[in-house]
Design an enzyme around this catalytic site. Structure first.
Site, mmCIF file in Angstrom:
data_model
loop_
_atom_site.group_PDB
_atom_site.id
_atom_site.type_symbol
_atom_site.label_atom_id
_atom_site.label_comp_id
_atom_site.label_asym_id
_atom_site.label_seq_id
_atom_site.Cartn_x
_atom_site.Cartn_y
_atom_site.Cartn_z
ATOM 1 N N ARG A 175 8.915 4.481 -10.283
ATOM 2 C CA ARG A 175 8.828 3.072 -10.674
ATOM 3 C C ARG A 175 10.248 2.521 -10.670
ATOM 4 O O ARG A 175 11.215 3.257 -10.876
ATOM 5 C CB ARG A 175 8.224 2.929 -12.071
ATOM 6 C CG ARG A 175 6.810 3.474 -12.215
ATOM 7 C CD ARG A 175 6.325 3.310 -13.647
ATOM 8 N NE ARG A 175 4.960 3.783 -13.838
ATOM 9 C CZ ARG A 175 4.639 5.015 -14.245
ATOM 10 N NH1 ARG A 175 5.600 5.897 -14.508
ATOM 11 N NH2 ARG A 175 3.375 5.359 -14.389
ATOM 12 N N LYS A 178 6.447 5.852 -18.464
ATOM 13 C CA LYS A 178 5.808 5.032 -19.481
ATOM 14 C C LYS A 178 5.533 5.839 -20.740
ATOM 15 O O LYS A 178 5.165 7.008 -20.664
ATOM 16 C CB LYS A 178 4.489 4.449 -18.933
ATOM 17 C CG LYS A 178 4.684 3.368 -17.885
ATOM 18 C CD LYS A 178 3.360 2.759 -17.467
ATOM 19 C CE LYS A 178 3.553 1.611 -16.496
ATOM 20 N NZ LYS A 178 2.267 1.007 -16.083
ATOM 21 N N HIS A 200 7.477 -1.358 -5.984
ATOM 22 C CA HIS A 200 6.175 -0.714 -6.181
ATOM 23 C C HIS A 200 5.461 -0.462 -4.860
ATOM 24 O O HIS A 200 4.611 0.423 -4.770
ATOM 25 C CB HIS A 200 5.296 -1.552 -7.118
ATOM 26 C CG HIS A 200 4.602 -0.729 -8.162
ATOM 27 N ND1 HIS A 200 5.277 -0.042 -9.153
ATOM 28 C CD2 HIS A 200 3.294 -0.435 -8.350
ATOM 29 C CE1 HIS A 200 4.414 0.607 -9.908
ATOM 30 N NE2 HIS A 200 3.206 0.398 -9.432
ATOM 31 N N ARG A 239 6.396 2.923 -3.907
ATOM 32 C CA ARG A 239 5.656 3.897 -4.729
ATOM 33 C C ARG A 239 4.233 4.067 -4.180
ATOM 34 O O ARG A 239 3.738 5.190 -4.074
ATOM 35 C CB ARG A 239 5.631 3.404 -6.178
ATOM 36 C CG ARG A 239 4.882 4.296 -7.167
ATOM 37 C CD ARG A 239 5.146 3.772 -8.573
ATOM 38 N NE ARG A 239 4.187 4.244 -9.559
ATOM 39 C CZ ARG A 239 4.290 5.390 -10.218
ATOM 40 N NH1 ARG A 239 5.299 6.208 -9.982
ATOM 41 N NH2 ARG A 239 3.388 5.723 -11.128
ATOM 42 N N HIS A 287 0.801 9.406 -13.674
ATOM 43 C CA HIS A 287 -0.403 8.684 -14.110
ATOM 44 C C HIS A 287 -1.103 9.451 -15.222
ATOM 45 O O HIS A 287 -1.332 10.658 -15.098
ATOM 46 C CB HIS A 287 -1.380 8.515 -12.939
ATOM 47 C CG HIS A 287 -0.971 7.472 -11.959
ATOM 48 N ND1 HIS A 287 -1.468 7.403 -10.672
ATOM 49 C CD2 HIS A 287 -0.103 6.424 -12.072
ATOM 50 C CE1 HIS A 287 -0.923 6.373 -10.043
ATOM 51 N NE2 HIS A 287 -0.097 5.775 -10.868
ATOM 52 N N TYR A 347 -5.563 5.566 -4.314
ATOM 53 C CA TYR A 347 -4.825 5.844 -3.081
ATOM 54 C C TYR A 347 -5.668 6.609 -2.070
ATOM 55 O O TYR A 347 -5.403 6.543 -0.869
ATOM 56 C CB TYR A 347 -3.540 6.616 -3.402
ATOM 57 C CG TYR A 347 -2.584 5.823 -4.244
ATOM 58 C CD1 TYR A 347 -1.892 4.735 -3.716
ATOM 59 C CD2 TYR A 347 -2.376 6.124 -5.590
ATOM 60 C CE1 TYR A 347 -1.023 3.983 -4.499
ATOM 61 C CE2 TYR A 347 -1.502 5.378 -6.375
ATOM 62 C CZ TYR A 347 -0.834 4.310 -5.811
ATOM 63 O OH TYR A 347 0.025 3.566 -6.579
#
Length: 298
Positions: free
Chosen positions: A145, A169, A240, A243, A266, A275
């Site tokens: 990110r 995150k 992004h 990414r 994730h 994806y």
């Protein structure tokens, strides 16, 4: 054609809305409430939950998009919220209407060739060119990110074992492997580029022209400029996107879903599964374009 019945409650609501919203927004609410009033055939304030649910079901049957149904329901919720505040009603029936689930849009990606063109656009021997190439290589080669990339410290990069240690995150730390191209780009930047930018002895890996830490906005501007040099649409290219491309190209190359999930950081596997749909779509397009017995009739 008969004129629509005047509804003082709706007119009052729209007058209040006009004081704080643009004319376009007011017009959209006016159309949505008029459509609901036409369906009900009676004053809006008397609508019941059952009537609103039947209205929503009719919109679905008419083939309206989920986003349109959600917008019309939002207009009704705002109207009834005002009726509650005014004491006209004690409830907001539109708040209990269940909305159709909106399909998640598939992530946009670069093709492998476009990613290479973007990286090639950063080639150069100046300190900032070396920095830009290292940045692009890490965004694409490790799927970081933008906040993770600009927050990366020098100590978070291991060029011998070829991995980066990033904080994602929720403060969660993860280790992501990097390829030879990314490692070489970072090594060149650290030896021949960063020393000329590091005027303040900062710990961050990526620095701006004044010696301070590179910001998210700075990273966006770098990619926009490189996209222009590479002949890509500048507004389409952002951190992004790299990414997304990282994840899609890994899956197309045979990587397993769980490993890609861990590399992206994730929490939920369903996020990574998006994806696979991109990968499947691209595979189908290639098949129909390439196989002589699979080409669609024109």
């Amino acid at each position: 054609m008969t004129s629509p019945i005047r509804d003082p409650d709706a007119e009052g609501f729209l007058a209040l809305l006009a004081a704080r919203c643009s004319p376009r927004t007011v017009d959209a609410y006016k159309r949505d409430l008029a459509a609901l009033a036409a369906y009900l055939g009676k004053p809006l304030r008397t609508a019941t939950l059952e009537e609103l649910e039947r209205y929503t079901a009719q919109l679905r049957a008419d083939g309206l998009a989920s986003s349109t149904i959600a917008r019309r329901t939002a207009a009704a919720r705002s109207f009834f919220r005002l009726q509650q505040l005014l004491g006209v009603r004690g409830d907001n029936p539109a708040a209990a209407v269940k909305l159709p689930r909106r399909a998640k849009p598939l992530p946009k990606t670069l093709s492998p060739g476009e990613a290479e063109r973007l990286i090639d656009a950063a080639k150069g021997t100046q300190p900032r060119s070396l920095r830009d190439q290292a940045l692009v290589e890490l965004l694409y080669g490790a799927g970081l990110r933008v906040s993770e990339a600009v927050g990366l410290d020098k100590s978070g990069v291991d060029l011998d074992d070829r991995f980066v240690r990033v904080t994602g995150k929720g403060g969660k730390e993860r280790v992501v492997p990097i390829g030879r191209h990314a490692a070489d780009a970072v090594r060149r930047y650290l030896s021949r580029g960063r020393p000329y930018l590091d005027r303040r002895h900062r710990p961050e890996l990526f620095l701006n022209a004044k010696g301070g830490p590179l910001t998210r906005a700075g990273a966006f501007l770098i990619l926009r400029r490189l996209a222009e040099v590479a002949g890509l649409e500048p507004t389409r290219v952002h951190p992004h996107l790299l990414r997304h491309s990282f994840a899609t190209h890994l899956l197309e190359g045979g990587a397993d879903l769980r490993s890609v999930q861990e590399m992206l950081g994730h929490a939920d596997l369903s996020t990574t599964e998006l994806y696979t749909h991109v990968s499947d779509t691209r595979r189908r397009e290639l098949y129909f374009r390439a196989h002589p017995h699979a080409r669609r009739k024109t």
